[in-house]
Design an enzyme around this catalytic site. Structure first.
Site, PDB file in Angstrom:
ATOM      1  N   HIS A 168       0.857  -1.196   0.000  1.00  0.00           N
ATOM      2  CA  HIS A 168       0.000   0.000   0.000  1.00  0.00           C
ATOM      3  C   HIS A 168       0.884   1.234   0.000  1.00  0.00           C
ATOM      4  O   HIS A 168       1.866   1.297   0.743  1.00  0.00           O
ATOM      5  CB  HIS A 168      -0.901  -0.031   1.246  1.00  0.00           C
ATOM      6  N   ARG A 224      -7.181  -1.611  -6.289  1.00  0.00           N
ATOM      7  CA  ARG A 224      -8.096  -1.503  -5.148  1.00  0.00           C
ATOM      8  C   ARG A 224      -8.737  -0.118  -5.189  1.00  0.00           C
ATOM      9  O   ARG A 224      -8.130   0.886  -4.804  1.00  0.00           O
ATOM     10  CB  ARG A 224      -7.320  -1.727  -3.833  1.00  0.00           C
ATOM     11  N   CYS A 317     -26.196  21.922  17.636  1.00  0.00           N
ATOM     12  CA  CYS A 317     -26.545  21.095  18.806  1.00  0.00           C
ATOM     13  C   CYS A 317     -26.389  19.610  18.444  1.00  0.00           C
ATOM     14  O   CYS A 317     -26.000  19.271  17.338  1.00  0.00           O
ATOM     15  CB  CYS A 317     -27.974  21.382  19.251  1.00  0.00           C
ATOM     16  N   MET A 318     -26.725  18.747  19.376  1.00  0.00           N
ATOM     17  CA  MET A 318     -26.540  17.316  19.142  1.00  0.00           C
ATOM     18  C   MET A 318     -27.428  16.811  18.001  1.00  0.00           C
ATOM     19  O   MET A 318     -26.999  15.983  17.196  1.00  0.00           O
ATOM     20  CB  MET A 318     -26.836  16.520  20.415  1.00  0.00           C
TER      21      MET A 318
HETATM   22  C1  LIG Z   1      -8.857   1.653   1.964  1.00  0.00           C
HETATM   23  C2  LIG Z   1      -7.802   0.958   1.189  1.00  0.00           C
HETATM   24  C3  LIG Z   1      -7.739   1.088  -0.201  1.00  0.00           C
HETATM   25  C4  LIG Z   1      -8.607   2.038  -0.975  1.00  0.00           C
HETATM   26  O1  LIG Z   1      -7.951   3.294  -1.014  1.00  0.00           O
HETATM   27  P1  LIG Z   1      -8.601   4.546  -1.773  1.00  0.00           P
HETATM   28  O2  LIG Z   1      -7.581   5.609  -1.575  1.00  0.00           O
HETATM   29  O3  LIG Z   1      -9.881   4.838  -1.087  1.00  0.00           O
HETATM   30  O4  LIG Z   1      -8.797   4.144  -3.181  1.00  0.00           O
HETATM   31  C5  LIG Z   1      -6.797   0.338  -0.871  1.00  0.00           C
HETATM   32  N1  LIG Z   1      -5.959  -0.490  -0.216  1.00  0.00           N
HETATM   33  C6  LIG Z   1      -5.983  -0.632   1.122  1.00  0.00           C
HETATM   34  C7  LIG Z   1      -5.027  -1.544   1.786  1.00  0.00           C
HETATM   35  C8  LIG Z   1      -6.890   0.095   1.871  1.00  0.00           C
HETATM   36  O5  LIG Z   1      -6.898  -0.027   3.196  1.00  0.00           O
END
Ligand SMILES: *Cc1c(COP(=O)(O)O)cnc(C)c1O
Length: 406
Positions: A168, A224, A317-318
């Site tokens: 990531h 993703r 408010c809430m």
């Molecule tokens: C949430 C997430 C994504 C999606 O990311 P975006 O920036 O919303 O496209 C992709 N990979 C992992 C591991 C995530 O946790």
């Protein structure tokens, strides 16, 4: 009279056609060789996980991504048969449950792999996506021996199957690409370590929305797709260079519960800090910080009423807040907090800017007690009320009458 799905006058509308369009555009953009994972964690970024998942799959997404095993199980209970990956960490003792439900999980710790390998059955093997930490510093293996040892143990366990390999990015949405490039190169090297031990797993993936939109050619086998599936740009920097226009799907509405005229000097809300400068029409909106409409939004915040901006006055408010109306309007008049009304629009980007945060936070922060209503081809196709724990599906209705229905 039909029974309403909710008895309150505030609601979120989700336009599922917009989500489908974003998925189709992304599919066309990344080409046939790459799969698309619709990321529906956190109740589909507040949009409704099940509805978004169904929509994304029908529009061509092949995978679903979630953060928690609970979220994956909820999708299975909702009848979703598509492959699901849990992107976060789960306890190894729940590995057999994941395997039983055909849910792929993220793994990277040696002890975890040994434990899960011992608990799962080879007749129902567990699909694992090995997480490599190329620089995000969150989850994943980092060192060569560590990575190779974990891979060897996965390969040696008859009840475990190495299906994927992923990382990531920490900075894929930023203008400066140095760190991104470093992470990418590191990921390539880490993949080669795995290759030396296990050959290449079938699914290698690294791209979130930002990386997928900017560098689809670097995305390997799967993207993703999270924030931009919901029609939002991952960052302000990326907005000028998007490859196709993103279609937001989330609107937030309410209806005035009270309208009155007050005199000069009279106060509004807690602290009575707001004082009328003359005779003013004040409307009460039945939504507050418990719904995620944060107090900070009172600072320079406004909403739309009859196509015009109406400033928020006094403290939020809430469960309620007040606005200054341009004129007397009827109780029950629609109020647009996020969305379009005539020529005026308040976007999620506007709210994020106002709160000094990222767009991701905005739909997530609108509390589940605000009912979600789903639209497809201009027709209401379902609604969810988390407070009454009620859900309806396939209830078509003329959207013009929809407020009365709520
Ligand atoms: C949430 C997430 C994504 C999606 O990311 P975006 O920036 O919303 O496209 C992709 N990979 C992992 C591991 C995530 O946790």
């Amino acid at each position: 009279m039909e029974t309403p799905i909710s008895y309150r006058d505030s609601w979120v509308e989700i336009d599922l056609d917009q989500i489908a369009q974003n998925v189709r555009n992304m599919k066309a953009y990344i080409g046939d060789d790459r799969k698309l994972m619709a990321v529906v964690k956190a109740n589909g970024y507040g949009h409704g996980a099940l509805e978004v998942a169904r929509t994304a799959l029908a529009a061509g997404a092949e995978w679903l991504g979630v953060a928690l095993l609970d979220e994956a199980l909820a999708l299975r209970r909702g009848g979703i048969k598509a492959p699901i990956l849990v992107l976060g960490w789960i306890r190894p003792e729940y590995a057999p449950l994941a395997a039983e439900c055909g849910i792929a999980v993220t793994a990277f710790q040696l002890d975890w792999v040994l434990r899960a390998g011992a608990l799962c059955r080879s007749e129902k093997p567990l699909s694992i996506h090995l997480k490599l930490d190329s620089g995000m510093g969150r989850l994943g293996t980092r060192k060569e021996t560590e990575t190779k040892t974990v891979v060897r143990e996965i390969m040696a366990a008859p009840a475990l199957r190495l299906e994927g390999l992923f990382t990531h990015f920490a900075t894929a949405d930023e203008t400066d690409l140095d760190y991104f490039q470093q992470q990418y190169n590191r990921f390539l090297k880490m993949c080669s370590w795995v290759g030396e031990v296990a050959g290449a797993p079938s699914l290698i993936h690294c791209a979130n929305s930002a990386a997928g939109l900017r560098f689809p050619e670097k995305a390997f086998d799967l993207i993703r797709f999270g924030i931009s599936m919901y029609g939002l740009a991952p960052s302000e920097e990326m907005k000028p260079s998007l490859p196709f226009s993103l279609k937001p799907a989330f609107s937030l509405y309410s209806r005035l519960t009270h309208v009155k005229q007050i005199d000069r000097g009279e106060g509004v809300s807690y602290g009575a800090e707001y004082r009328a400068k003359g005779k003013e029409w004040i409307g009460t909106v039945p939504l507050g910080y418990a719904d995620g409409w944060l107090r900070q939004l009172a600072r320079d915040g406004s909403v739309l009423v009859e196509g015009e901006r109406a400033p928020i006055v006094g403290k939020i408010c809430m469960d309620q807040f007040m606005i200054r109306l341009p004129r007397k309007v009827a109780i029950g008049t629609k109020v647009t907090l996020i969305g379009r009304d005539g020529d005026e629009e308040i976007s999620i980007d506007d709210i994020a800017r106002q709160l000094g945060t990222i767009v991701y936070e905005i739909p997530c922060m609108i509390h589940p007690r605000v009912p979600r209503v789903y639209f497809k081809e201009q027709e209401m196709t379902g609604a969810e009320n988390d407070v009454l724990r009620e859900k309806i599906v396939k209830k078509s209705r003329n959207p013009k009458n929809f407020g009365e229905y709520l």
